[in-house]
Design an enzyme around this catalytic site. Structure first.
Site, PDB file in Angstrom:
ATOM      1  N   ASP A 143      62.340  13.851  44.956  1.00 54.54           N
ATOM      2  CA  ASP A 143      63.669  14.340  44.605  1.00 54.54           C
ATOM      3  C   ASP A 143      63.707  15.871  44.618  1.00 54.54           C
ATOM      4  O   ASP A 143      62.707  16.526  44.327  1.00 54.54           O
ATOM      5  CB  ASP A 143      64.021  13.831  43.196  1.00 54.54           C
TER       6      ASP A 143
ATOM      7  N   ASN B 122      72.066   6.988  49.062  1.00 51.82           N
ATOM      8  CA  ASN B 122      72.055   8.161  49.938  1.00 51.82           C
ATOM      9  C   ASN B 122      72.833   7.887  51.216  1.00 51.82           C
ATOM     10  O   ASN B 122      73.604   8.744  51.687  1.00 51.82           O
ATOM     11  CB  ASN B 122      70.636   8.549  50.309  1.00 51.82           C
TER      12      ASN B 122
END
Length: 256
Positions: free
Chosen positions: A31, A80
């Protein structure tokens, strides 16, 4: 910390953690790519994805040095794909094809590639590149396994596993009631994306966020969790070794 001191400290820390208990399987939630790019003053935040993709190979080398044989890398979630812009997603898929899958198929890469996620829903070129990586590394003899989680969601994985289990049992003549009466954890596990691999002992998430974000929900039931403030492209070997050191100090209770 000056480079000579950092090198000395890293070497000493590596020796320390190798003397203690090590995880068999490490999960990585990579991340902070875009936040790193913003922090570095980059106008194109997608360049953070490029730096992050290139960093995967280096982190795998750290795992290899410690003898960690199973790694799962969370590269791209179903969210995503749904929430990011088309241009950003296309760039991310290109990176996964060329940088991640491409480098892992090099003759000296040393990792057998596995996939987790809705691979067939990805762009054709990405699906092809990932499946080619699996085939190219199928005969890898090092015993090291890396699973690339692309278009992955933990809830979706459980749904898919249960669906495949029901199809299999129905095909053998078993009724839904009979399945419900006998269903166990061991029945579901063979239908997960990670079937045949150990559950992760340690899950590391970079960028300071303290949540799993739908990553290996079934498999990480008893995993140790470690959250690192560094964004993924800036995640150093020192940070990695500190995570392993933290793991070694914990008493694993497996829910007891």
């Amino acid at each position: 910390m000056p480079d000579p001191l950092r090198s000395f400290y890293t070497h000493r820390l590596r020796r320390h953690v190798m003397a203690g208990p090590l995880p068999r399987h490490v999960g990585l939630i990579v991340d902070g790519n875009r936040r790193w790019a913003r922090q570095m003053g980059m106008a194109n935040l997608s360049l953070g994805h490029k730096a992050g993709a290139e960093h995967v190979e280096e982190v795998l080398s750290w795992c290899e040095a410690l003898g960690i044989k199973h790694v799962t890398v969370f590269l791209c979630s179903t969210e995503n794909l749904q929430r990011r812009g088309d241009t950003e997603v296309a760039f991310l898929m290109q990176l996964i094809e060329q940088v991640v899958a491409g480098r892992l198929t090099k003759p000296d890469a040393g990792w057998q590639v596995h996939l987790a996620g809705l691979i067939d829903t990805l762009p054709d070129s990405t699906t092809h590149a990932l499946k080619e990586a699996v085939e190219a590394t199928r005969t890898c003899t090092t015993g090291a396994h890396v699973t690339l989680a692309v278009g992955y969601g933990g809830r979706q994985e459980v749904i898919e596993a249960l669906r495949e289990l029901m199809y299999a049992r129905a095909g053998s003549g078993e009724s839904l009631t009979e399945l419900a009466d006998t269903l166990s954890v061991d029945d579901v596990a063979p239908y997960l994306y990670t079937a045949g691999q150990p559950d992760p002992d340690l899950v590391i998430r970079t960028s300071g966020e303290q949540r799993l974000s739908n990553f290996l929900l079934w498999q990480s039931a008893y995993s140790e969790l470690y959250f690192c403030e560094a964004h993924w492209p800036a995640f150093r070997e020192i940070d990695f070794l500190r995570a392993i050191r933290s793991f070694a100090t914990r008493e694993r209770r497996y829910g007891h």
